[in-house]
Design a protein around this motif. Structure first.
Motif, PDB file in Angstrom:
ATOM      1  N   LYS A 229      -0.476  19.594 -16.932  1.00  0.00           N
ATOM      2  CA  LYS A 229       0.732  20.085 -16.286  1.00  0.00           C
ATOM      3  C   LYS A 229       1.040  18.704 -15.503  1.00  0.00           C
ATOM      4  O   LYS A 229       0.010  17.764 -15.476  1.00  0.00           O
ATOM      5  N   ARG A 230       2.298  18.442 -15.501  1.00  0.00           N
ATOM      6  CA  ARG A 230       2.888  17.270 -14.374  1.00  0.00           C
ATOM      7  C   ARG A 230       2.656  17.805 -12.993  1.00  0.00           C
ATOM      8  O   ARG A 230       3.208  18.597 -12.709  1.00  0.00           O
ATOM      9  N   LYS A 231       1.957  16.687 -12.226  1.00  0.00           N
ATOM     10  CA  LYS A 231       1.765  17.031 -10.731  1.00  0.00           C
ATOM     11  C   LYS A 231       2.286  15.792 -10.080  1.00  0.00           C
ATOM     12  O   LYS A 231       2.152  14.624 -10.340  1.00  0.00           O
ATOM     13  N   GLU A 232       2.941  16.057  -8.827  1.00  0.00           N
ATOM     14  CA  GLU A 232       3.591  15.136  -8.209  1.00  0.00           C
ATOM     15  C   GLU A 232       2.294  14.536  -6.996  1.00  0.00           C
ATOM     16  O   GLU A 232       1.842  15.330  -6.322  1.00  0.00           O
ATOM     17  N   VAL A 233       2.180  13.197  -7.453  1.00  0.00           N
ATOM     18  CA  VAL A 233       0.867  12.437  -6.432  1.00  0.00           C
ATOM     19  C   VAL A 233       2.004  11.683  -5.443  1.00  0.00           C
ATOM     20  O   VAL A 233       2.661  10.786  -5.845  1.00  0.00           O
ATOM     21  N   VAL A 234       1.419  11.813  -3.986  1.00  0.00           N
ATOM     22  CA  VAL A 234       1.913  11.130  -2.907  1.00  0.00           C
ATOM     23  C   VAL A 234       1.084  10.074  -2.364  1.00  0.00           C
ATOM     24  O   VAL A 234      -0.146  10.538  -2.169  1.00  0.00           O
ATOM     25  N   HIS A 235       1.365   8.678  -2.212  1.00  0.00           N
ATOM     26  CA  HIS A 235       0.615   8.009  -1.731  1.00  0.00           C
ATOM     27  C   HIS A 235       1.431   7.452  -0.473  1.00  0.00           C
ATOM     28  O   HIS A 235       2.360   6.998  -0.671  1.00  0.00           O
ATOM     29  N   THR A 236       0.564   7.043   0.425  1.00  0.00           N
ATOM     30  CA  THR A 236       1.484   6.488   1.988  1.00  0.00           C
ATOM     31  C   THR A 236       0.562   5.094   1.981  1.00  0.00           C
ATOM     32  O   THR A 236      -0.620   4.987   2.449  1.00  0.00           O
ATOM     33  N   VAL A 237       1.485   4.386   1.854  1.00  0.00           N
ATOM     34  CA  VAL A 237       0.868   2.790   2.283  1.00  0.00           C
ATOM     35  C   VAL A 237       1.963   2.127   3.255  1.00  0.00           C
ATOM     36  O   VAL A 237       2.935   2.377   3.523  1.00  0.00           O
ATOM     37  N   SER A 238       1.474   1.223   3.971  1.00  0.00           N
ATOM     38  CA  SER A 238       2.315   0.606   5.175  1.00  0.00           C
ATOM     39  C   SER A 238       3.050  -0.677   4.504  1.00  0.00           C
ATOM     40  O   SER A 238       2.581  -1.267   3.341  1.00  0.00           O
ATOM     41  N   LEU A 239       4.068  -1.060   4.884  1.00  0.00           N
ATOM     42  CA  LEU A 239       4.892  -2.084   4.442  1.00  0.00           C
ATOM     43  C   LEU A 239       3.952  -3.478   4.629  1.00  0.00           C
ATOM     44  O   LEU A 239       4.225  -4.290   3.545  1.00  0.00           O
ATOM     45  N   HIS A 240       3.391  -3.696   5.609  1.00  0.00           N
ATOM     46  CA  HIS A 240       2.314  -4.837   5.676  1.00  0.00           C
ATOM     47  C   HIS A 240       1.495  -4.880   4.294  1.00  0.00           C
ATOM     48  O   HIS A 240       1.210  -5.862   3.717  1.00  0.00           O
ATOM     49  N   GLU A 241       0.971  -3.776   3.846  1.00  0.00           N
ATOM     50  CA  GLU A 241       0.073  -3.791   2.741  1.00  0.00           C
ATOM     51  C   GLU A 241       0.683  -4.083   1.622  1.00  0.00           C
ATOM     52  O   GLU A 241       0.350  -4.923   0.665  1.00  0.00           O
ATOM     53  N   ILE A 242       1.948  -3.677   1.415  1.00  0.00           N
ATOM     54  CA  ILE A 242       2.935  -4.112   0.359  1.00  0.00           C
ATOM     55  C   ILE A 242       3.212  -5.543   0.314  1.00  0.00           C
ATOM     56  O   ILE A 242       3.177  -6.544  -0.687  1.00  0.00           O
ATOM     57  N   ASP A 243       3.525  -6.081   1.611  1.00  0.00           N
ATOM     58  CA  ASP A 243       3.720  -7.790   1.656  1.00  0.00           C
ATOM     59  C   ASP A 243       2.503  -8.125   1.268  1.00  0.00           C
ATOM     60  O   ASP A 243       2.686  -9.334   0.624  1.00  0.00           O
ATOM     61  N   VAL A 244       1.363  -7.963   1.654  1.00  0.00           N
ATOM     62  CA  VAL A 244       0.105  -8.716   1.366  1.00  0.00           C
ATOM     63  C   VAL A 244      -0.346  -8.725  -0.210  1.00  0.00           C
ATOM     64  O   VAL A 244      -0.527  -9.791  -0.897  1.00  0.00           O
TER      65      VAL A 244
END
Length: 476
Positions: A229-244
């Protein structure tokens, strides 16, 4: 015949007891009324209720780019309220805590340090669809070469309430199964892209085998529907982590190194555009978090100007400030202002006042701290500690708990008595006694400024008198 006995060693889990480790939340009921004693919080009913209103708006996503100021005397629970809000928000909502003096000790500009703190407090909830296999394990067969060398092979049988299937296993999946200790009767999920295996628990059909398992075994229902099956996976990261990750050649590893350095504005602009595209496509949501700055009066006028502008940004967290100052000088200027903050910034803030604790509340807080620090204190000793906290400060009385406990241990007593508290009170003086001692012996200290202050006060009085006479002469 000699019988050898092995000694048993008691292993005690050591946990660090912090100043606010007893805080579990704000201690509010469903209608946001503060309980007198709950979640480690005592007293400050109005302030906790106000913080609960802000908390509910944060959870509903209806407030961002707003500021709250916790203002009150020292030892009135300002940081405890902020910690309670952090505990109540949970792990999904970013919560960044820092002291204002940290801004000046980092190897980067003040505005860059504040920008990174702001972006740490903004979460991005990224939604992805992943193909998984989910079912109950019927049987696992792993074949090993007779020589012991070479790759392993095997098969796994999975089922749901609607179907059953068998899959061939490679070396990677076999290693993952062994690592997770998967056996018949477990309900597992397999990520087809990464090969990650997650054990959800034991099937309810194996509940009769409970005696052969640990008491913490979790039982779940057998999955329904298709195995794949296809399942929706949710990840929560901060903008600073994406910046780095996007500004360093080592990428994700730069987060663990800690030395992120200054990040170019161009990188942040590109990331903001990408996040906006994800939001428009429904792939991501913005989670406004909380930035808590303690001792905010230590910031200077440049930092305050930056906060004014940053609060107007579209991507701005909820800003919670705390200070114990009255009318004082704004750092970096010669002007005085309430709480040491500029008037234009104060006008943007919702101010929550905190008041000194009553005698009953001090006693309850001390009882909670005794329980948190695992110290048995006699009732009459608690009465003495309460009196000390009322006359000196709550922090000083809390510090005496551990010291009195050590004094009691020295005489091999299981409970702290009044004499132990008195001994600790004699060994360590409070601020009032220290100040009185300095006044009595100020001439014996090096660079004593008390005498100079008195001379300056006398000179100021003479100048005021002369100015008054001059004004009277002009009037005449």
């Amino acid at each position: 015949m000699d019988v050898k006995t092995t000694g048993q060693i008691d292993v005690t889990r050591v946990e660090r007891v912090g100043a606010h480790s007893h805080i579990r939340g704000l201690g509010l009921d469903d209608v946001l009324d503060a309980r007198a004693k709950s979640d480690g919080m005592v007293g400050q009913l109005a302030a906790r209720k106000a913080a609960g209103v802000i908390l509910r708006l944060i959870k509903a996503g209806k407030i961002s780019g707003r500021g709250v100021l916790l203002a009150g005397q020292p030892s009135t629970g300002k940081t405890a309220i902020a910690m309670g809000m952090a505990q109540a928000l949970g792990e999904e909502t970013p919560f960044t805590m820092m002291a204002a003096s940290e801004i000046f000790s980092l190897e980067m500009s003040k505005t860059e340090a504040l920008t990174q703190a702001f972006r740490r407090s903004i979460g991005v909830r990224i939604k992805e669809e992943a193909e998984i296999i989910e079912g109950e394990v019927i049987d696992v067969q792993i074949e090993r070469p007779a020589s012991g060398a070479g790759a392993k092979s095997g098969r796994i049988s999975l089922k749901t309430t609607d179907m059953e299937a068998e899959y061939d296993l490679g070396q990677k999946f076999i290693d993952a199964l062994v690592k997770e200790k998967v056996q018949s009767g477990d309900v597992i999920t397999i990520d087809k892209a990464s090969g990650k295996i997650t054990k959800l628990g034991r099937s309810f059909t194996r509940a009769h085998d409970f005696d052969a398992m640990g008491a913490a075994t979790r039982f779940v229902q057998c999955p329904a529907g298709e195995l794949q099956k296809r399942k929706e996976v949710v990840h929560t990261v901060s903008l600073h982590e994406i910046d780095v990750i996007n500004s360093r050649t080592q990428g994700f590893l730069a987060l663990f190194a800690g030395d992120t350095g200054e990040i170019k504005p161009e990188v942040r602009e590109q990331i903001d555009l990408k996040v906006s595209e994800w939001r428009a496509e429904g792939k991501a949501d913005i989670v406004p978090g909380v930035l808590f700055i303690d001792e905010v009066h230590m910031l200077d006028i440049e930092c305050f100007s930056f906060l004014n502008r940053a609060l107007e940004s579209e991507l701005a967290p909820i800003l919670i400030l705390a200070t114990n100052r009255g009318i004082t000088t704004i750092r970096g200027t010669n002007y005085k202002s309430p709480h040491g903050l500029p008037i234009d910034l104060l006008d943007r803030l919702l101010i929550i006042p905190t008041s000194p604790y009553a005698k009953k509340e001090i006693r309850e807080i001390l009882a909670i701290r005794c329980e948190e620090e695992d110290v048995d204190v006699a009732d009459d000793a608690k009465v003495l500690l309460t009196a000390i906290g009322e006359q000196t400060s709550l922090r000083y009385a809390i510090h005496l708990i551990t010291v009195a406990h050590l004094v009691a241990q020295k005489r091999k007593a299981a409970e702290v008595s009044v004499d132990d508290v008195k001994r600790a009170y004699e060994l360590f003086i409070d601020v009032k006694r220290s100040t009185e001692f300095l006044r009595q012996h100020q001439a014996e200290y090096v660079f004593s400024a008390a005498g100079d202050d008195e001379e300056e006060d006398e000179d100021d009085e003479e100048e005021e008198q002369q100015a008054g006479k001059g004004g009277a002469m002009r009037d005449a």
